[in-house]
Design a protein around this motif. Sequence first.
Motif, short mmCIF file in Angstrom:
data_model
loop_
_atom_site.label_atom_id
_atom_site.label_comp_id
_atom_site.label_asym_id
_atom_site.label_seq_id
_atom_site.Cartn_x
_atom_site.Cartn_y
_atom_site.Cartn_z
N MET A 118 38.90 28.92 -61.33
CA MET A 118 38.00 27.85 -61.72
C MET A 118 37.69 26.96 -60.52
O MET A 118 36.53 26.63 -60.29
CB MET A 118 38.64 27.05 -62.86
N ARG A 141 30.66 27.81 -65.66
CA ARG A 141 30.87 28.37 -67.00
C ARG A 141 31.87 29.51 -66.92
O ARG A 141 31.91 30.23 -65.93
CB ARG A 141 29.56 28.89 -67.58
N THR A 142 32.63 29.65 -67.97
CA THR A 142 33.49 30.82 -68.09
C THR A 142 32.74 31.84 -68.93
O THR A 142 31.84 31.48 -69.69
CB THR A 142 34.83 30.45 -68.76
N PRO A 143 33.08 33.11 -68.81
CA PRO A 143 32.36 34.13 -69.56
C PRO A 143 32.76 34.22 -71.03
O PRO A 143 32.46 35.20 -71.69
CB PRO A 143 32.69 35.42 -68.80
N TRP A 144 33.45 33.23 -71.55
CA TRP A 144 33.85 33.22 -72.96
C TRP A 144 33.71 31.81 -73.50
O TRP A 144 33.36 30.89 -72.79
CB TRP A 144 35.29 33.72 -73.13
N ASP A 159 34.12 28.02 -74.75
CA ASP A 159 34.72 26.88 -74.06
C ASP A 159 36.15 26.59 -74.48
O ASP A 159 36.91 26.01 -73.72
CB ASP A 159 33.87 25.63 -74.27
N ARG A 192 38.57 28.42 -74.57
CA ARG A 192 39.53 29.18 -73.76
C ARG A 192 39.47 28.80 -72.29
O ARG A 192 40.05 29.46 -71.44
CB ARG A 192 39.26 30.68 -73.91
N LYS A 193 38.75 27.74 -71.95
CA LYS A 193 38.55 27.35 -70.55
C LYS A 193 39.86 27.16 -69.80
O LYS A 193 39.97 27.48 -68.63
CB LYS A 193 37.72 26.07 -70.50
N ALA A 214 41.15 30.32 -68.24
CA ALA A 214 40.16 31.06 -67.45
C ALA A 214 40.78 31.70 -66.22
O ALA A 214 41.50 31.06 -65.46
CB ALA A 214 39.04 30.13 -67.03
N GLN A 215 40.53 32.99 -66.05
CA GLN A 215 40.95 33.71 -64.85
C GLN A 215 39.89 33.57 -63.76
O GLN A 215 40.19 33.71 -62.58
CB GLN A 215 41.17 35.19 -65.18
N TYR A 216 38.67 33.34 -64.15
CA TYR A 216 37.58 33.12 -63.21
C TYR A 216 36.48 32.36 -63.93
O TYR A 216 36.48 32.25 -65.15
CB TYR A 216 37.06 34.44 -62.63
N ALA A 217 35.55 31.85 -63.14
CA ALA A 217 34.42 31.13 -63.71
C ALA A 217 33.17 31.54 -62.93
O ALA A 217 33.26 32.10 -61.84
CB ALA A 217 34.64 29.63 -63.62
#
Length: 67
Positions: A1, A28-31, A33, A35-36, A39-42
Motif C-alpha cells: 500500500m 485503490r485495492t483490487p477488492w 474497501d 479488506r483494505k 491489502a497485499q498491493y494497491a
Amino acid sequence: MQEAIEARDALAAALSRAGIQLPAMDIRTPWADDRKADAQYALVHLGVCSAPVAHLLADVITKGIAG
C-alpha cells in the motif's frame, strides 16, 4: 500500500512540474474497501481527465521519448 501511495505522490509531483493536474488520482485495492487493511498491493487509480489534459499528457510523453 505504501509503495502505491509513494508512486501516486511522485507521479502527481512530476505531472505538476509539467503543468498537468489529474483531478481524481487515488489509491485503490483490487477488492472491496473492507479488506483494505489486508491489502497485499494497491493500484494507483488515475481517474479521468478532459480531452485537453489528455493532449497535454500525450505531448509531455512524446517530448520525453524524443528527449
